[in-house]
Design a protein around this motif. Sequence first.
Motif, PDB file in Angstrom:
ATOM      1  N   GLU A  57      38.449   1.717   4.069  1.00 34.53           N
ATOM      2  CA  GLU A  57      37.178   2.404   3.766  1.00 34.53           C
ATOM      3  C   GLU A  57      37.347   3.837   3.169  1.00 34.53           C
ATOM      4  OE1 GLU A  57      34.965   2.241   7.533  1.00 34.53           O
ATOM      5  OE2 GLU A  57      33.743   4.017   7.059  1.00 34.53           O
ATOM      6  N   HIS A  72      43.546   4.197  -6.726  1.00 36.95           N
ATOM      7  CA  HIS A  72      43.608   4.315  -5.153  1.00 36.95           C
ATOM      8  C   HIS A  72      42.229   2.891  -4.859  1.00 36.95           C
ATOM      9  CE1 HIS A  72      44.166   4.108  -0.852  1.00 36.95           C
ATOM     10  NE2 HIS A  72      44.808   5.126  -1.011  1.00 36.95           N
ATOM     11  N   LEU A 131      48.080  12.602  -0.295  1.00 36.55           N
ATOM     12  CA  LEU A 131      47.064  11.597  -0.164  1.00 36.55           C
ATOM     13  C   LEU A 131      47.094  10.869   1.038  1.00 36.55           C
ATOM     14  CD1 LEU A 131      47.850   9.834  -3.802  1.00 36.55           C
ATOM     15  CD2 LEU A 131      45.929  11.178  -3.203  1.00 36.55           C
ATOM     16  N   LYS A 132      48.118  10.913   1.740  1.00 39.81           N
ATOM     17  CA  LYS A 132      48.326  10.138   3.142  1.00 39.81           C
ATOM     18  C   LYS A 132      47.394  10.768   4.089  1.00 39.81           C
ATOM     19  CE  LYS A 132      50.556   6.740   5.179  1.00 39.81           C
ATOM     20  NZ  LYS A 132      50.922   5.594   4.653  1.00 39.81           N
ATOM     21  N   PHE A 168      40.541   8.253   3.356  1.00 41.02           N
ATOM     22  CA  PHE A 168      40.682   6.802   3.342  1.00 41.02           C
ATOM     23  C   PHE A 168      41.080   6.422   4.736  1.00 41.02           C
ATOM     24  CE2 PHE A 168      41.752   7.294  -1.004  1.00 41.02           C
ATOM     25  CZ  PHE A 168      40.940   6.253  -1.858  1.00 41.02           C
ATOM     26  N   TRP A 169      40.554   5.268   5.279  1.00 47.52           N
ATOM     27  CA  TRP A 169      40.706   4.684   6.502  1.00 47.52           C
ATOM     28  C   TRP A 169      41.248   3.234   6.384  1.00 47.52           C
ATOM     29  CZ3 TRP A 169      36.654   7.817   5.349  1.00 47.52           C
ATOM     30  CH2 TRP A 169      36.881   9.237   5.774  1.00 47.52           C
ATOM     31  N   LYS A 170      42.403   2.871   7.053  1.00 47.04           N
ATOM     32  CA  LYS A 170      42.610   1.503   6.882  1.00 47.04           C
ATOM     33  C   LYS A 170      42.521   0.658   8.168  1.00 47.04           C
ATOM     34  CE  LYS A 170      46.602   2.673   3.684  1.00 47.04           C
ATOM     35  NZ  LYS A 170      47.442   3.626   3.825  1.00 47.04           N
ATOM     36  N   TRP A 196      42.196  -0.365  13.702  1.00 47.26           N
ATOM     37  CA  TRP A 196      42.193   1.074  12.585  1.00 47.26           C
ATOM     38  C   TRP A 196      43.852   1.417  12.804  1.00 47.26           C
ATOM     39  CZ3 TRP A 196      38.634   1.855   9.343  1.00 47.26           C
ATOM     40  CH2 TRP A 196      37.204   1.203   9.510  1.00 47.26           C
ATOM     41  N   MET A 220      27.248  11.911   8.224  1.00 48.03           N
ATOM     42  CA  MET A 220      27.969  10.608   8.232  1.00 48.03           C
ATOM     43  C   MET A 220      28.771  10.361   8.872  1.00 48.03           C
ATOM     44  SD  MET A 220      27.958  11.181   3.993  1.00 48.03           S
ATOM     45  CE  MET A 220      28.127   9.381   3.531  1.00 48.03           C
ATOM     46  N   TYR A 221      29.341   9.023   9.145  1.00 45.95           N
ATOM     47  CA  TYR A 221      30.322   8.526  10.012  1.00 45.95           C
ATOM     48  C   TYR A 221      31.241   7.600   9.307  1.00 45.95           C
ATOM     49  CZ  TYR A 221      26.539  10.425  13.164  1.00 45.95           C
ATOM     50  OH  TYR A 221      25.547  11.321  13.583  1.00 45.95           O
ATOM     51  N   PHE A 222      32.564   7.916   9.718  1.00 42.66           N
ATOM     52  CA  PHE A 222      33.452   6.768   8.860  1.00 42.66           C
ATOM     53  C   PHE A 222      34.274   6.339   9.836  1.00 42.66           C
ATOM     54  CE2 PHE A 222      31.920   9.533   5.399  1.00 42.66           C
ATOM     55  CZ  PHE A 222      31.663   8.749   4.510  1.00 42.66           C
ATOM     56  N   ALA A 223      34.822   5.157   9.647  1.00 41.04           N
ATOM     57  CA  ALA A 223      36.035   4.338  10.475  1.00 41.04           C
ATOM     58  C   ALA A 223      35.319   4.182  11.844  1.00 41.04           C
ATOM     59  CB  ALA A 223      37.202   5.059  10.257  1.00 41.04           C
ATOM     60  N   TRP A 224      36.233   4.474  12.761  1.00 40.12           N
ATOM     61  CA  TRP A 224      35.803   3.967  14.188  1.00 40.12           C
ATOM     62  C   TRP A 224      34.758   4.568  14.704  1.00 40.12           C
ATOM     63  CZ3 TRP A 224      36.448   7.781  17.343  1.00 40.12           C
ATOM     64  CH2 TRP A 224      37.666   8.600  17.349  1.00 40.12           C
ATOM     65  N   ARG A 244      32.145   5.576  13.018  1.00 42.02           N
ATOM     66  CA  ARG A 244      30.785   4.756  12.420  1.00 42.02           C
ATOM     67  C   ARG A 244      30.738   3.752  13.284  1.00 42.02           C
ATOM     68  NH1 ARG A 244      31.309   0.336   9.772  1.00 42.02           N
ATOM     69  NH2 ARG A 244      33.441   0.891   9.020  1.00 42.02           N
ATOM     70  N   GLU A 245      31.588   2.748  13.736  1.00 39.10           N
ATOM     71  CA  GLU A 245      31.426   1.796  14.318  1.00 39.10           C
ATOM     72  C   GLU A 245      30.891   2.108  15.990  1.00 39.10           C
ATOM     73  OE1 GLU A 245      34.981  -1.101  12.475  1.00 39.10           O
ATOM     74  OE2 GLU A 245      35.332  -0.040  14.426  1.00 39.10           O
ATOM     75  N   ALA A 293      30.233  15.439   7.719  1.00 38.81           N
ATOM     76  CA  ALA A 293      30.937  14.103   7.972  1.00 38.81           C
ATOM     77  C   ALA A 293      31.854  13.970   9.236  1.00 38.81           C
ATOM     78  CB  ALA A 293      31.554  13.600   6.661  1.00 38.81           C
ATOM     79  N   PHE A 321      35.032  11.824  11.000  1.00 40.30           N
ATOM     80  CA  PHE A 321      35.848  10.910  10.900  1.00 40.30           C
ATOM     81  C   PHE A 321      37.333  11.077  11.498  1.00 40.30           C
ATOM     82  CE2 PHE A 321      35.336  13.145   6.948  1.00 40.30           C
ATOM     83  CZ  PHE A 321      36.693  13.958   6.910  1.00 40.30           C
ATOM     84  N   PRO A 323      41.471  11.145  11.826  1.00 39.17           N
ATOM     85  CA  PRO A 323      42.424  11.447  10.728  1.00 39.17           C
ATOM     86  C   PRO A 323      42.526  10.290   9.779  1.00 39.17           C
ATOM     87  CG  PRO A 323      43.400  12.082  12.994  1.00 39.17           C
ATOM     88  CD  PRO A 323      42.174  11.150  13.017  1.00 39.17           C
ATOM     89  N   MET A 324      42.930  10.945   8.497  1.00 35.89           N
ATOM     90  CA  MET A 324      42.734  10.264   7.324  1.00 35.89           C
ATOM     91  C   MET A 324      44.172   9.159   7.183  1.00 35.89           C
ATOM     92  SD  MET A 324      40.998  12.926   4.870  1.00 35.89           S
ATOM     93  CE  MET A 324      41.403  14.170   5.902  1.00 35.89           C
ATOM     94  N   THR A 325      44.115   7.992   6.806  1.00 33.16           N
ATOM     95  CA  THR A 325      45.261   7.209   6.575  1.00 33.16           C
ATOM     96  C   THR A 325      45.060   6.459   4.961  1.00 33.16           C
ATOM     97  OG1 THR A 325      44.109   5.325   7.335  1.00 33.16           O
ATOM     98  CG2 THR A 325      45.535   6.668   8.686  1.00 33.16           C
ATOM     99  N   GLY A 326      45.242   7.474   3.973  1.00 34.06           N
ATOM    100  CA  GLY A 326      45.224   7.071   2.764  1.00 34.06           C
ATOM    101  C   GLY A 326      46.700   6.509   2.323  1.00 34.06           C
TER     102      GLY A 326
END
Lengths: 146, 81
Positions: free
Chosen positions: A49, A79, A114-115, A120-122, A132, B4-8, B10-11, B73, B75, B77-80
Amino acid sequence: MIIRVQSDPFDVGATLNSFAQDRRDIGAVVSFTGVVRDTQDDLHEMQIEHYPGMTESAIKTIAQDAVSRWRLADILVIHRYGNLKPGAPIMMVATAAAHRVAAFEAADFMMDYLKSRAPFWKKEITQAGASWVASKDADEDALKRW
Amino acid sequence: MNVMYFAWVRERIGMPQEQIETQAATVAELVAELTAREERYAAAFADISALRVALDQELAEFDAPLSGVQEVAFFPPMTGG
């Protein structure tokens, strides 16, 4: 600078071959490809996401930092988001510079940022269910290197 | 403002975004207001240290002012990469 955030698959080899191909002032191209990993042999798919708008601007800011800091000739970030199967490329970074140290370091810097700074969320979908992917303290610590 | 809500997050809240009229002066005040609203918000905001916030698509702190902000927003922590 090429930045693409997309759901479609991409061809890592073709992308790398066309990257900076017209430049005669570079001596080094470094690339990194991130792939969907399935070490337990139970991953059905990875759902990625992102935050449309912020994703592109965050990547651009990080890439501009890398370009100015390592005086890169060019940089590329692709990405993906959406549902990806094990073995599929998630993302790639390529850097072009006059010398290899700059290209290697800039690619390493890009991956660290980027990490934990690109939105982004996986989520991993396995036979046991969905979960998650949590960030790691090491990811945040890695930024201190720079 | 648009929240806005993202990932968990949002869930847990059960929707990706909503329009909210608020007098909250800071992000923390907005979180307190939402938490008091319904259990699903309280569940999402139970541990603020596990959350990140962006104001108009820039990362921010929870004590940041909301004055002039159009989009907030929340969310994990990001995991790119």
